[in-house]
Write a protein that holds these residues in place. Structure first.
Motif: not given
Length: 302
Positions: A207-234
């Motif tokens: 649960f902790l792992l999934i929460g951290l990954t969701v947090a990263l994915l949301v943060s990357l989307a909010a800051t318009d991070a590079p597509g390769r990073v967003r795809r990797a997190a997704r």
């Protein structure tokens, strides 16, 4: 050597490291962990299984033979990398190769200690390290070199936190395995921990792992991070969720062998996709660091 050839060989190295984990799981789940009761020979005086060992001996011996195929692929990877002139890949290639004899020795200790659950756990965890190394090697081989960070430092630290959480999940997963029914042999020992308690700890870490990954994915989307990073997190999140479903189903259906094997394959994929996430946050060597402005072309340079 042609970069495409290096990349194909490096990919074969990833696949080989993943396959041997799954086949090792099949050895344990069929109760064949001591099908060859000694090491490096299968039985005293014979490198091959005897008729008395029947199917269990053949299964364990077959898995040992796969190690030689892994050695061939690892050697080919080292040769390809050194011939390519890619100095940035040499350490990874060497580590990928050196991990095989280390794994073989650890496997021998595992057999000689009668499948002690802690040596079995170490055997699996070392395999996960080798899968991660092989994955990063393959991904880097597809680019000219390692460049600057493509994300802000907090995101890089969060990605490292995700990797640490993955490591914790897998360590706890081995404790769950060492406390459960699939020991690899009827005579093999167990950790002595309460399976339900360690399973709950494992689930909490997930649960902790999934929460951290969701947090990263949301943060990357909010800051318009590079597509390769967003795809990797997704993609990592998708694999985590699928692995979680398999884990819960196997727990509530009394650990059927096929689902346990699928769960082991999922652990390999999570390791590979986590390595991909860490790789993705740095661009190729031609990329500019985050926040840097491209050089202004002057009339003198035109």
């Amino acid at each position: 050597m042609n970069p495409a050839t290096v990349s194909r060989i490096a990919l074969a190295n990833v696949v080989a490291n993943g396959v041997i984990v799954v086949t090792g799981g099949a050895v344990r789940l069929t109760g064949s962990g001591l099908g060859c009761p000694t090491w490096p020979e299968c039985t005293d005086g014979s490198i091959r299984p005897t008729a008395e060992l029947a199917g269990h001996g053949l299964i364990e011996f077959g898995n040992r033979l796969l190690t030689f195929a892994l050695v061939v692929v690892a050697v080919a990877t080292v040769v390809a990398v050194f011939r390519s002139g890619r100095r940035d890949l040499r350490v990874l290639a060497a580590l990928s190769f050196l991990g095989i004899p280390a794994q073989a020795l650890l496997g021998g200790v595992t057999v000689l200690t009668g499948l002690n659950p802690w040596t079995v756990a170490a055997h699996f965890l070392l395999s996960m390290v080798l899968v991660a190394i092989a994955t990063v090697l393959w991904l880097r081989s597809r680019e000219p070199g390692v460049g600057q960070l493509l994300v802000r430092r907090p995101f890089w630290l969060l990605a490292l936190g995700i990797a640490a959480a993955v490591a914790a999940v897998q360590v706890l997963g081995t404790v769950v395995t060492g406390s459960g029914p699939h020991s690899g042999d009827p005579e093999a020992g167990r950790t002595g921990f309460d399976p339900e308690l360690v399973s709950q700890l494992h689930a909490d870490a997930v649960f902790l792992l999934i929460g951290l990954t969701v947090a990263l994915l949301v943060s990357l989307a909010a800051t318009d991070a590079p597509g390769r990073v967003r795809r990797a997190a997704r993609d990592l999140l998708v694999v985590q969720l699928l692995q979680g479903v398999i884990g819960y189903v196997q727990y509530f259906t009394d650990l059927p062998e096929l689902l346990v094997l699928a769960h082991m394959a999922g652990a390999v994929l999570i390791t590979a996709y986590t390595a991909r996430l860490l790789w993705s946050v740095r661009g190729p060597s031609s990329e500019l660091p985050v926040g840097a402005e491209p050089p202004v072309r002057t009339a003198a340079t035109r």
